[in-house]
Design an enzyme around this catalytic site. Structure first.
Site: not given
Ligand code: ATP
Ligand code: MG
Length: 439
Positions: A67, A69, A146
């Site tokens: 997705d 963001d 993170d």
């Molecule tokens: P995925 O491919 O699983 O969606 P993602 O990196 O996009 O991976 P998400 O959970 O969708 O992960 O979160 C989007 C962004 O928000 C992350 O890339 C990170 O920058 C930030 N983020 C999400 N959860 C946390 C957390 N617990 N602590 C700090 N930053 C976070």
């Molecule tokens: Mg994501």
């Protein structure tokens, strides 16, 4: 002046590395149309608009993002004014969800880490973040993310990638590295312990040694995560397509025990005898099914995750004289109620697990009309699949599993129900004109 005060005043704010459009692989063709719409509309309204997080990381790796963001300096209410199809959600984080049919583009306002704004009241004892709604600029926002690989921004104004934390280099060398001081960042939000493992497995990355060392020390912090949040993470860990490897790595890092203490206790015991492989088979099957775009149900996963402690406890009840189905029923209650205290698995899925377990004893009875009735049970298919799994894992049910396979093909006919003992006495001759069936 302390480093922190300087940081507050902006003296130490490091400049980002800007990777211009021609020097990275991200092209607009691989960004969803809807995400582009959101980015452009924000930009045209005079706001900053960046793609951020997992989508930038995945695009740099040549993977298809799950997705998209978006991060912006527009506040949630301002975002809502721009998009009719927009809903504001979340209490801890206030976010905007822009809906396009099935696709949701998540738009978040740049936030400042708590220490940049004011120190009061944003963390609990132990450093866990409880509120996180102070808006900031992009160079505040980056430090609350993170891992370095998750903290890159793709700027829609000039199509550059903005890198404050060495994320591009870490992606190139396949490293999951927590931004800042690992121990403090894990304490702020212990879910990051699980995220580190999840991303390492999913991307085929190594966990940086400083981050890894902190995981080993801080694994017990998982106990502080609320049960509801752990359930969300559980689905990401085990329904993300790499369940088996994730399970192995979670165990390797001492994190599985905190999620499934009862299962870990049995695993640890059994490994001295013969290894418990049912769970490994189930997770491998889950990954294969997902790869083939087949449905997987969390209920089946739960039944596999908790089978060994349930089985062990039911055996104890049976040793005390309970009938098998009663023993299973009581052991299911006990094991499930302890588990949902830890991870808030919804009842509709624990019910599936219970049914699958309960049907295991019914599958053992295959005389008379029972098999035909059982086959019509709405949970028969799952229970039969589970029986196959047990057979493959070395439980002594191979012959039974084969029988059911044959029965469904119409290749075997159930034996008649054995007459109850009192009717086994020799009957009068010639009742049906035949010889009585003596044994
Ligand atoms: P995925 O491919 O699983 O969606 P993602 O990196 O996009 O991976 P998400 O959970 O969708 O992960 O979160 C989007 C962004 O928000 C992350 O890339 C990170 O920058 C930030 N983020 C999400 N959860 C946390 C957390 N617990 N602590 C700090 N930053 C976070
Ligand atoms: Mg994501």
């Amino acid at each position: 002046m302390s480093a922190e005060q300087q940081e507050k005043l902006g003296y130490l704010k490091p400049a980002p590395r800007i990777i211009p459009r021609g020097e990275h692989v991200i092209s607009r063709d691989s960004i969803s149309e809807n995400a582009l719409k959101v980015l452009y509309r924000l930009k045209n309204a005079g706001y900053e608009a960046h793609l951020v997080g997992g989508s930038v990381r995945d695009l740099l790796l040549g993977r298809e993002p799950k997705d998209f963001d978006v991060a912006t300096d527009a506040h949630p209410e301002q975002i809502r004014e721009l998009f009719r199809n927009c809903r504001l959600i979340g209490r801890r984080f206030r976010l905007a969800h822009v809906h396009f049919g099935q696709e949701i583009v998540e738009v978040s306002t740049f936030r400042a880490p708590h220490h940049v704004s004011d120190d009061a009241g944003h963390t609990e004892d132990g450093g866990r973040i409880v509120r996180d709604n102070v808006y900031g600029t992009i160079d505040d926002d980056v430090w609350r993310r993170d891992f370095t690989a998750n903290a890159l921004y793709y700027n829609i104004r000039d199509f550059s990638v903005v890198d404050y934390v060495g994320g591009v280099a870490d992606i190139q060398s396949g490293l999951i590295r927590l931004i800042g001081e690992p121990e403090r960042r894990f304490r702020e939000d212990p879910v990051r312990l699980l995220r580190a493992v999840r991303f390492a497995v999913k991307l085929g990355f190594r966990i940086h040694q400083d981050t890894e060392r902190a995981i080993a020390v801080l694994a017990p912090l998982l106990d502080e995560i609320p049960a509801a949040r752990l359930y969300e993470e559980l689905l990401k860990l085990f329904l993300g397509g790499c369940a088996l490897q994730t399970f192995e790595q979670l165990r390797g890092h001492g994190l599985f025990a905190s999620l499934f203490p009862q299962t870990e206790a049995v695993l640890a015991r059994e490994e001295n005898g013969f290894p418990q492989t049912l769970l490994a088979h189930a997770l491998g099957d889950t990954d294969r099914r997902l790869a083939e775009n087949k449905a997987v149900t969390p209920g089946f996963l739960v039944s596999a995750l908790l089978w060994s402690p349930m089985h062990a406890e039911a055996a104890e009840f049976m040793a005390r004289g309970l009938a098998e189905h009663e023993a299973i029923s009581m052991a299911s209650d006990a094991v499930i109620s302890r588990q949902v205290g830890r991870i808030a698995i919804p009842r509709r899925f624990t019910l599936v697990a219970r049914e699958i377990w309960q049907l295991q004893s019914r599958l053992a009875r295959r005389t008379g009309k029972r098999p035909q009735r059982l086959i019509q049970h709405p949970r028969f298919r799952a229970a039969y699949d589970f029986l196959l799994l047990r057979a493959r894992s070395g439980e002594p049910v191979g012959e039974l599993a084969d029988w059911w396979t044959e029965f469904q093909r119409g290749a075997v006919i159930p034996e008649p129900v054995e007459p109850p003992p009192q009717r086994r006495r020799p009957r009068r001759r010639g009742r049906r004109g035949g010889i009585p069936n003596r044994r």
